[in-house]
Design an enzyme around this catalytic site. Structure first.
Site, PDB file in Angstrom:
ATOM      1  N   HIS A 108      13.820  39.162  41.289  1.00  8.88           N
ATOM      2  CA  HIS A 108      14.715  39.152  42.449  1.00  8.88           C
ATOM      3  C   HIS A 108      14.129  38.403  43.647  1.00  8.88           C
ATOM      4  O   HIS A 108      14.850  38.078  44.591  1.00  8.88           O
ATOM      5  CB  HIS A 108      15.116  40.586  42.845  1.00  8.88           C
ATOM      6  CG  HIS A 108      14.044  41.380  43.520  1.00  8.88           C
ATOM      7  ND1 HIS A 108      13.301  42.323  42.852  1.00  8.88           N
ATOM      8  CD2 HIS A 108      13.593  41.405  44.799  1.00  8.88           C
ATOM      9  CE1 HIS A 108      12.454  42.886  43.705  1.00  8.88           C
ATOM     10  NE2 HIS A 108      12.611  42.337  44.890  1.00  8.88           N
ATOM     11  N   ASP A 138      12.909  42.504  35.631  1.00 11.95           N
ATOM     12  CA  ASP A 138      12.692  42.064  37.009  1.00 11.95           C
ATOM     13  C   ASP A 138      11.360  41.336  37.157  1.00 11.95           C
ATOM     14  O   ASP A 138      10.584  41.580  38.076  1.00 11.95           O
ATOM     15  CB  ASP A 138      12.766  43.241  37.984  1.00 11.95           C
ATOM     16  CG  ASP A 138      12.913  42.782  39.432  1.00 11.95           C
ATOM     17  OD1 ASP A 138      13.259  41.604  39.650  1.00 11.95           O
ATOM     18  OD2 ASP A 138      12.668  43.598  40.349  1.00 11.95           O
ATOM     19  N   SER A 213       7.510  42.969  47.526  1.00 17.89           N
ATOM     20  CA  SER A 213       8.034  42.785  46.177  1.00 17.89           C
ATOM     21  C   SER A 213       7.302  41.666  45.453  1.00 17.89           C
ATOM     22  O   SER A 213       7.153  40.557  45.979  1.00 17.89           O
ATOM     23  CB  SER A 213       9.528  42.455  46.229  1.00 17.89           C
ATOM     24  OG  SER A 213      10.269  43.576  46.627  1.00 17.89           O
TER      25      SER A 213
END
Length: 379
Positions: A108, A138, A213
């Site tokens: 993402h 992911d 992230s």
């Protein structure tokens, strides 16, 4: 006349006070009741105190890995009803996994990006190329071209314990080179905002915020045990509940991501139902848990290995099923009780791997070697 005399005396006293305290000094300043010292005396530490063992370990983990953690800036174009095509920029983290400049991050972080830029801790910037993506986990691998890259050491997430000390390094809110510390709070399956499931996600109270992230979660040795991916918060900031993808999940797909650009998702080629003690008793099965094979996909991995599907029609409530097939109770010695257990095993493998299934065929227990096939649908 008597009234003016006290007034005149007051004026004389005020004038004298002004003359001696302000005017006579040659400058205008308020009178201080305290004398100014010639030097300020402060209390200083006798010597620099050495770091304690915990601080030394914190510093060691940071210094060992900071040169390998990168800041990722992705640029995409979105459509706005009033303004048309509008450029959009996002930030995340990642870390170098080999000397060729491959960087592991979250899918993402770079999803839909037209341009990806990587900034190292020494502020050098590189244009990056997206090498491979795995949306279902992911995960993504990008690459920068250069020399003398320092890769991080990938650890083992298979035997993590709640309470274990962990460190997160990344770029929260764009603040590069930030390290936070905490413990493993839990290990549990979680669902990401896009609906994808992370099996055995590492929950931690180490502060993780937007921008973290894709960054590494480390053990006290400084080895990567997870990839920070999301937070649970009503305000979009750290609330002490962050999640990381286990590094073993990433290691299982890295080779495919780098060499093929996608993941050869492993497939066993069976349709199964979980067995409870009640169902086992009703069906007369040899074990009271496991996965009952109701159908074997023709030409699939299980079919090639000789596994048997159901041969007799029955009903589970109002749902028709086929019974009489093999009962899978373990894979590579790991107990399998439901589809989630099976999914976790598959996440640690790729197509072409060989696994050992422990099954019951009627009352007979046996081991069967199965070479995993490739799932037809790539998510």
């Amino acid at each position: 006349m008597k009234l003016l005399r006290p007034v005149l005396l007051a004026v004389v006293f005020a004038g004298a006070f002004y003359y001696f305290t302000t005017y006579r000094s040659g400058r205008f300043h308020p009178t201080s009741w305290f004398a100014r010292p010639a030097k300020v005396e402060i209390t200083e530490a006798a010597a620099v105190e050495p770091f304690d063992s915990e601080e030394q370990n914190n510093i060691s983990v940071y210094r060992k890995n900071i040169d390998s953690v990168v800041n990722i800036t992705s640029r995409a174009v979105t459509f706005d009803f009033f303004y048309g095509l509008v450029p959009q920029e996002g930030q995340g983290s990642g870390f170098i996994i080999d000397k060729e400049g491959h960087v592991l991050t979250n899918y993402h972080v770079i999803a839909d990006a037209r341009q990806v830029e990587v900034t190292l801790h020494n502020r050098k910037k590189y244009r990056a190329t997206v090498i491979g993506t795995d949306r279902s986990h992911d995960l993504a691998v990008i690459q920068i071209k250069g020399s003398e890259f320092t890769p991080m050491v990938l650890g083992d997430s298979g035997k993590l314990q709640v309470g274990q000390k962990v460190y997160a390094i990344g770029n929260p809110f764009g603040l590069s080179g930030t390290m936070t510390r905490g413990i493993i709070s839990s290990i549990r399956p979680v669902q990401e905002p896009d609906g994808m499931q992370i099996d055995e996600a590492i929950q931690t109270d180490a502060a993780i915020n937007p921008g973290n992230s894709g960054g590494p979660l480390l053990n006290w040795h400084g080895e990567v045990i997870g990839i920070n991916t999301m937070i649970a918060s009503n305000v979009g900031q750290s609330a002490g509940i962050g999640f990381a993808i286990p590094v073993n999940t990433a290691k299982a797909v890295l080779n495919d991501l780098v060499t093929l650009g996608r993941v050869r998702r492993p497939a066993l080629g069976v349709r199964t139902i979980p067995i409870t003690p009640e169902l086992a008793e009703q069906m007369g099965l040899a074990a009271d848990n496991g996965l009952l094979v109701v159908q074997v996909v023709p030409g699939g991995a299980a079919d090639r290995a000789g596994l048997k599907g159901g041969t007799e029609r029955a009903y589970l409530g109002n749902i028709p099923i086929m019974v009489g097939g093999d009962l899978i109770v373990a894979i590579d010695g790991q107990d399998v009780q439901d589809q989630q257990d099976l999914s976790q095993v598959m996440n640690n493998h790729r197509a072409g791997d060989t696994v050992r299934l422990t099954i019951y065929r009627a009352k007979k227990k046996m081991d069967v070697s199965v070479t995993l096939g490739e799932a037809r649908q790539q998510v």
